[in-house]
Scaffold this active site. Structure first.
Site, PDB file in Angstrom:
ATOM      1  N   SER A 135       0.729  -1.099   0.069  1.00 15.79           N
ATOM      2  CA  SER A 135       0.040  -0.001  -0.200  1.00 15.79           C
ATOM      3  C   SER A 135       0.854   1.357   0.084  1.00 15.79           C
ATOM      4  CB  SER A 135      -0.930   0.037   1.092  1.00 15.79           C
ATOM      5  OG  SER A 135      -1.417   1.243   1.317  1.00 15.79           O
ATOM      6  N   TYR A 137      -1.382  -0.064  10.507  1.00 14.31           N
ATOM      7  CA  TYR A 137      -1.238  -0.768   9.213  1.00 14.31           C
ATOM      8  C   TYR A 137      -0.245  -0.108   8.394  1.00 14.31           C
ATOM      9  CZ  TYR A 137      -3.368  -0.960   4.487  1.00 14.31           C
ATOM     10  OH  TYR A 137      -3.637  -1.578   3.224  1.00 14.31           O
TER      11      TYR A 137
END
Length: 275
Positions: free
Chosen positions: A148, A161
């Site tokens: 990501s 995350y």
């Protein structure tokens, strides 16, 4: 002009492929002639995607269904064993499964959240890679990790995350260097905002997530957020030895210009977090 790939004779295993980006990756590989392994925790969703893969396969190749949890080592071992027993080999491993949970560091159960996110997003990838090397070495295979742009930026309320994806990028680079002599290529795809159920599955209202995507899309240079096929096509490119045979250790950003335009999503994320 559309781009097509030929993965005839290849075996592709995609984690988290019962929905979203993973499902589109599996379908694209199937459409391109590969034998695919569809896996996830929900048996009905796994079966649905497996049927879709079989339907689009040029030779109606039956997709392998394996229901399991990437956080369970026994399930991961069974996933690999079933794949190799069924198809005799493994050519492509796509570590797609991912999990996010927004929490500030002073949240009471922050450390448990941190551990859960790391276990899914990083530990499962490390373990599966570790177990698959012997099979990928036999086929000069390759690994694509779905990371990501969160690995490259920071934002409030979701440090677990961001940390997990930053670590995943480094793991990608380390494995590219280490597995190169075995002729295994290892790359990463780092999406920006993509329309999937990823955020909705965190328990947020659908209409709020749609508004978030709409708002963020207006800030992207391409004028929209991503769709699952955008990422699937990038994965197929990296998996192709013909198209990307000289790429390994690459962190391929597919973000609609998010990083280039320095798009901030903190404000929109906080609106989500309040709900």
């Amino acid at each position: 002009m559309s781009v097509s790939y030929d993965f005839t004779g290849k075996v592709a295993l995609i984690t988290g492929s019962s929905s979203g980006i993973g499902a589109d990756i599996a379908e694209l590989f199937a459409k391109s002639g590969a034998n695919v392994v569809v896996t996830g925790r929900n048996a009905d969703r796994v079966a649905k995607v497996a049927k879709q893969c079989t339907d689009v396969s040029p030779k109606q190749l039956k997709a392998l269904q394996v229901v399991g949890d990437v956080n369970n080592e026994q399930d991961l071992n069974r996933l690999i064993e079933t794949t190799v027993q069924t198809f005799g080999k493994l050519d492509i491993l796509v570590n797609n499964v991912g999990f996010a949970h927004m929490a500030d560091v002073d949240t009471e159960d922050y450390f448990q959240i941190f551990q859960n996110v790391l276990y899914t997003n990083l530990n499962s990838v490390v373990y599966l890679t570790h177990k698959c090397v012997e099979h990928l070495a036999k086929t000069n295979g390759n690994i694509i990790n779905i990371s990501s742009i969160a690995s490259k930026i920071s934002s409030r309320g979701s440090s677990p995350y961001h940390i997990s994806k930053a670590a995943l990028d480094m793991f990608t680079k380390c494995m590219a260097a280490e597995l190169g002599p075995k002729r295994i290529r290892v790359n990463s795809v780092n999406p920006g905002a993509v329309v999937t159920n990823f955020v909705i599955n965190m328990g947020l209202p659908t209409e709020m997530v749609e508004k978030f995507n709409e708002t963020i899309g207006t800030k992207y240079p391409v004028g929209r957020v991503g769709q699952s096929p955008d990422i699937a096509n990038t994965v197929a490119y990296l998996a192709s030895d013909t198209a990307a045979g000289f790429l390994t250790g690459s962190i391929v950003v597919a973000d609609g210009g998010h990083l280039a335009a320095n798009v901030s999503i903190d404000g929109e994320k906080q609106k989500l977090n309040k709900n």
